[in-house]
Design a protein around this motif. Structure first.
Motif, mmCIF file in Angstrom:
data_model
loop_
_atom_site.group_PDB
_atom_site.id
_atom_site.type_symbol
_atom_site.label_atom_id
_atom_site.label_comp_id
_atom_site.label_asym_id
_atom_site.label_seq_id
_atom_site.Cartn_x
_atom_site.Cartn_y
_atom_site.Cartn_z
ATOM 1 N N ASN A 1 4.011 40.740 -2.745
ATOM 2 C CA ASN A 1 5.370 40.197 -2.701
ATOM 3 C C ASN A 1 6.369 41.225 -2.168
ATOM 4 N N ASP A 2 5.840 42.331 -1.643
ATOM 5 C CA ASP A 2 6.722 43.394 -1.152
ATOM 6 C C ASP A 2 6.296 43.894 0.229
ATOM 7 N N GLY A 3 5.787 42.987 1.044
ATOM 8 C CA GLY A 3 5.451 43.344 2.414
ATOM 9 C C GLY A 3 4.210 44.194 2.577
ATOM 10 N N GLY A 4 3.320 44.174 1.594
ATOM 11 C CA GLY A 4 2.078 44.919 1.706
ATOM 12 C C GLY A 4 2.074 46.270 1.036
ATOM 13 N N LYS A 5 3.162 46.619 0.343
ATOM 14 C CA LYS A 5 3.198 47.912 -0.358
ATOM 15 C C LYS A 5 2.228 47.913 -1.529
ATOM 16 N N THR A 6 2.240 46.838 -2.319
ATOM 17 C CA THR A 6 1.334 46.722 -3.467
ATOM 18 C C THR A 6 0.634 45.369 -3.416
ATOM 19 N N TRP A 7 -0.571 45.328 -3.982
ATOM 20 C CA TRP A 7 -1.379 44.113 -4.001
ATOM 21 C C TRP A 7 -1.932 43.898 -5.394
ATOM 22 N N ILE A 8 -1.908 42.638 -5.843
ATOM 23 C CA ILE A 8 -2.513 42.283 -7.129
ATOM 24 C C ILE A 8 -3.577 41.222 -6.876
ATOM 25 N N GLU A 9 -4.639 41.286 -7.647
ATOM 26 C CA GLU A 9 -5.742 40.346 -7.462
ATOM 27 C C GLU A 9 -5.346 38.960 -7.971
ATOM 28 N N LEU A 10 -5.644 37.952 -7.180
ATOM 29 C CA LEU A 10 -5.356 36.567 -7.554
ATOM 30 C C LEU A 10 -6.565 35.971 -8.256
ATOM 31 N N ASN A 11 -6.361 35.486 -9.466
ATOM 32 C CA ASN A 11 -7.446 34.857 -10.206
ATOM 33 C C ASN A 11 -7.362 33.337 -10.165
ATOM 34 N N ASN A 12 -6.307 32.804 -9.499
ATOM 35 C CA ASN A 12 -6.125 31.352 -9.429
ATOM 36 C C ASN A 12 -6.976 30.717 -8.337
ATOM 37 N N LEU A 13 -7.532 31.539 -7.441
ATOM 38 C CA LEU A 13 -8.316 31.029 -6.321
ATOM 39 C C LEU A 13 -9.748 31.515 -6.434
ATOM 40 N N PRO A 14 -10.717 30.685 -6.021
ATOM 41 C CA PRO A 14 -12.110 31.137 -6.048
ATOM 42 C C PRO A 14 -12.342 32.218 -5.004
ATOM 43 N N VAL A 15 -13.155 33.192 -5.360
ATOM 44 C CA VAL A 15 -13.447 34.273 -4.429
ATOM 45 C C VAL A 15 -14.218 33.757 -3.229
ATOM 46 N N LYS A 16 -15.140 32.852 -3.480
ATOM 47 C CA LYS A 16 -15.973 32.337 -2.406
ATOM 48 C C LYS A 16 -15.567 30.905 -2.084
ATOM 49 N N ALA A 17 -15.322 30.660 -0.832
ATOM 50 C CA ALA A 17 -14.991 29.318 -0.356
ATOM 51 C C ALA A 17 -15.772 29.065 0.915
ATOM 52 N N SER A 18 -15.792 27.807 1.328
ATOM 53 C CA SER A 18 -16.474 27.456 2.567
ATOM 54 C C SER A 18 -15.515 27.688 3.727
ATOM 55 N N GLY A 19 -15.817 28.665 4.577
ATOM 56 C CA GLY A 19 -14.924 28.979 5.686
ATOM 57 C C GLY A 19 -13.792 29.885 5.238
ATOM 58 N N SER A 20 -12.739 29.908 6.024
ATOM 59 C CA SER A 20 -11.643 30.845 5.780
ATOM 60 C C SER A 20 -10.524 30.195 4.967
ATOM 61 N N TYR A 21 -9.647 31.043 4.438
ATOM 62 C CA TYR A 21 -8.431 30.577 3.788
ATOM 63 C C TYR A 21 -7.340 30.454 4.853
ATOM 64 N N GLU A 22 -6.506 29.425 4.727
ATOM 65 C CA GLU A 22 -5.388 29.234 5.642
ATOM 66 C C GLU A 22 -4.100 29.222 4.821
ATOM 67 N N LEU A 23 -3.071 29.895 5.329
ATOM 68 C CA LEU A 23 -1.802 30.024 4.606
ATOM 69 C C LEU A 23 -0.682 29.398 5.416
ATOM 70 N N SER A 24 0.002 28.418 4.824
ATOM 71 C CA SER A 24 1.082 27.714 5.524
ATOM 72 C C SER A 24 2.383 28.497 5.434
ATOM 73 N N LYS A 25 3.364 28.071 6.224
ATOM 74 C CA LYS A 25 4.674 28.717 6.234
ATOM 75 C C LYS A 25 5.460 28.474 4.952
ATOM 76 N N SER A 26 4.992 27.548 4.134
ATOM 77 C CA SER A 26 5.649 27.278 2.858
ATOM 78 C C SER A 26 4.906 27.917 1.686
#
Length: 267
Positions: free
Chosen positions: A193-218
């Protein structure tokens, strides 16, 4: 219809077909064209550059970047190779004319360039460096530029590997990592949330998915769960999850989100 009339009709039809094919071949919207490039040489099938370059990214029709991803240069002796002077600095080339002329830059530290992204007039670059006696540990680095890649600054460094970054604002984004043969390396998804300075692990999403993750503008992360039949949208702002059913006659293996946030199922 006489024999000669029939022959004339067939010849005219052939000419029409050939004309249509020629028009399609000359259409810039439907075909690719080869451009000559200038680096250390001038050819029609390469950049004329001796470095190994794999990551191509354009922020507009003129300005683009070519970064090095040398992870498979040496198959079995990769640890020895990473300790050599060959990777003294990450490889980066920039073009201002749509790819005809490329100029080398050395804005980053040791390692390799993995990916780029341009959002909110900010250009991000993800690099990875190797350290330790046997080059068996990695660090990931986030660099940013606000002047189309003329100048870069280091925004953040992690002691774990990141393989891909996706930002939906200049401050908010996610990153994925893979389990690689290094220390502090695992499959995970991270959020900043700070432009890449710090990162926290997300536990709300599965680590393994079919194909890639896509991130929308919203700020919605789309992915395919391992069990097919639907795709998932996870809102990073609200934490809400939406499940969308996929028609039974479609079996996608990945997703793709274009610049207008149109979502495509790849089968």
């Amino acid at each position: 219809m006489t024999k000669y009339t029939y022959i004339a009709f067939v010849l005219i039809l052939i000419l029409v077909v050939l004309l249509l094919i020629r028009c399609n071949l000359n259409s810039d919207k439907m075909n690719w064209k080869v451009i000559k490039t200038n680096g250390t040489g001038n050819t029609t099938d390469s950049t004329g550059i001796n470095d190994v370059l794999k990551k191509l990214y354009f922020i507009n029709e003129k300005v683009g970047f070519f970064g090095g991803d040398n992870s498979d240069l040496v198959f079995l002796k990769i640890m020895d190779w990473r300790k050599t002077e060959r990777i003294k600095e990450a490889i980066l080339f920039k073009t201002l004319d749509g790819g005809s002329v490329w100029k080398k830059q050395i804005p980053f530290d040791k390692g390799e360039v993995l990916c780029f992204q341009y959002i909110d007039s900010t250009l991000f670059a993800l690099t990875q460096s190797y350290y330790g006696e046997n080059a068996d540990s990695v660090r990931s680095h986030i660099y940013t530029s606000i002047d189309n890649g003329d100048n870069w600054r280091l925004s953040g460094t992690t002691e774990f590997n990141l393989r891909e970054i996706k930002f939906w604002t200049k401050n908010n984004g996610i990153a994925t990592s893979e389990e690689l043969p290094y220390y502090n390396s695992k499959e995970a998804i991270y959020e900043t949330n700070d432009g890449g300075k710090t990162w926290i692990e997300l536990n709300n999403l599965p680590v393994k998915a079919s194909g890639s993750y896509e991130l929308s503008k919203s700020g919605i992360v789309y992915y395919l769960p391992r069990l097919t039949g639907n795709y998932i949208g996870f809102n990073l702002t609200t934490g809400e999850t939406t499940t969308c059913q996929i028609p039974s006659n479609i079996n996608p293996f990945s997703l793709y989100l274009d610049n207008r946030d149109n979502l495509y199922l790849i089968t």
